[in-house]
Design an enzyme around this catalytic site. Sequence first.
Site, PDB file in Angstrom:
ATOM      1  N   ASP A 203       0.855  -1.189   0.000  1.00  0.00           N
ATOM      2  CA  ASP A 203       0.000   0.000   0.000  1.00  0.00           C
ATOM      3  C   ASP A 203       0.889   1.235   0.000  1.00  0.00           C
ATOM      4  O   ASP A 203       1.718   1.417   0.905  1.00  0.00           O
ATOM      5  CB  ASP A 203      -0.914  -0.001   1.228  1.00  0.00           C
TER       6      ASP A 203
ATOM      7  N   GLU B  84      -2.134  -1.329  -5.843  1.00  0.00           N
ATOM      8  CA  GLU B  84      -3.374  -0.704  -6.297  1.00  0.00           C
ATOM      9  C   GLU B  84      -3.120   0.121  -7.550  1.00  0.00           C
ATOM     10  O   GLU B  84      -2.066   0.757  -7.691  1.00  0.00           O
ATOM     11  CB  GLU B  84      -3.943   0.180  -5.187  1.00  0.00           C
TER      12      GLU B  84
ATOM     13  N   ASP C  65      -3.003   1.829   6.799  1.00  0.00           N
ATOM     14  CA  ASP C  65      -2.188   1.407   5.661  1.00  0.00           C
ATOM     15  C   ASP C  65      -1.863  -0.085   5.732  1.00  0.00           C
ATOM     16  O   ASP C  65      -1.830  -0.773   4.696  1.00  0.00           O
ATOM     17  CB  ASP C  65      -0.898   2.228   5.598  1.00  0.00           C
TER      18      ASP C  65
END
Length: 362
Positions: free
Chosen positions: A184, A268, A350
């Site tokens: 992340d 992501e 996170d």
Amino acid sequence: MLLGFKTELKLNNSERTGLAKHAGVARHAWNWGLNLTKQILDHNRDNPEDKIKFPTAIDLHKWLVTMVKPECPWYYEVSKCAPQYALRQLSDAWKQAFKKVRKPPRFKKKGRADSFTVDGSLSVDHFRVKVPVIGWLKTFERLPTGYQPKSFTISRKADRWFISWKIEVEPTNEPKTHAVVGVDLGVKALATLSTGEGFEGAKSYRQYEKKLSRLQWLNRHKEYGSANWKKAQIKIARLHRKIANIRKDTLHKLTTYLAKNHSRIGIEDLNVSGMLANHKLAKAIADMGFYEFRRQLEYKCQLYGATLIVVDRWTPSTKTCSRCHAKKDSMPLSERVFRCENCGLEIERDFNASINLEIAAS
């Protein structure tokens, strides 16, 4: 697979002048071709019944030889490849603009991203390279040999010159210590892994922002083009180069670690351009280098035998509980701890998102 190799050149004043001439000719050819193509586009827009065919790179080069070279004899002092590649790159830039991939090309300015490309009689030795017209150029480091490069691209950053070309590298499939990991990316910490590890960003721009501002402030009243103005411009460019190098070094170390030690990596699909539209976070996001992180990770996964899984950007990895998978309606940035109302889990936001990315990549 092909990888780019880039190294600094060790030059004397005569060689620097020769490289500057090549870059100047390439810039002149680009600006001339851009001006001509813009005139053609304007004519076609104003006269739809009498359209002129948009020129290809070959057409532009033929016109350059006929119209420009007789009036500019200094074109013959450099390799013919420099203007040829400039016009070829201009043609590619217009193709991307017509496909809405990038914005239309812009005019180039002297001293800003000076570069040129050459091909032909090229050679690579242990500590030197051979370039057409200029000859052999020394380098600071030993070069990979045993192959014939197709082209060289030479560029200038501040007061240093660099040469780059593509080399063939065999991918390796080294044993990995972790099967799957979720990564992340964030502003507070550059990367938080689902294994519990955290990597701080370099934040090089924030580190040198005051010094950069000071140099630019001192340069505000210097006469444009004077010797003192040029010295100040070089100092500013050196600091910009240092900021970029620190950021790249941090990203290279992180992406190499991830690709070498993890079989599957889940990240992501961030909308970086959309994130930069937020004026409150744009500076911090740009300082982290999210786009460069993904670019490096993509080719290093191919190089070290890892698999990169890009999770859809609409996946609510931050708002979903990593234990019971319950989803929250909202999760503002000010909330640094994820608290699940369903199972009572309390976890750093996170870290929770990285676990969800690991699950998605499994």
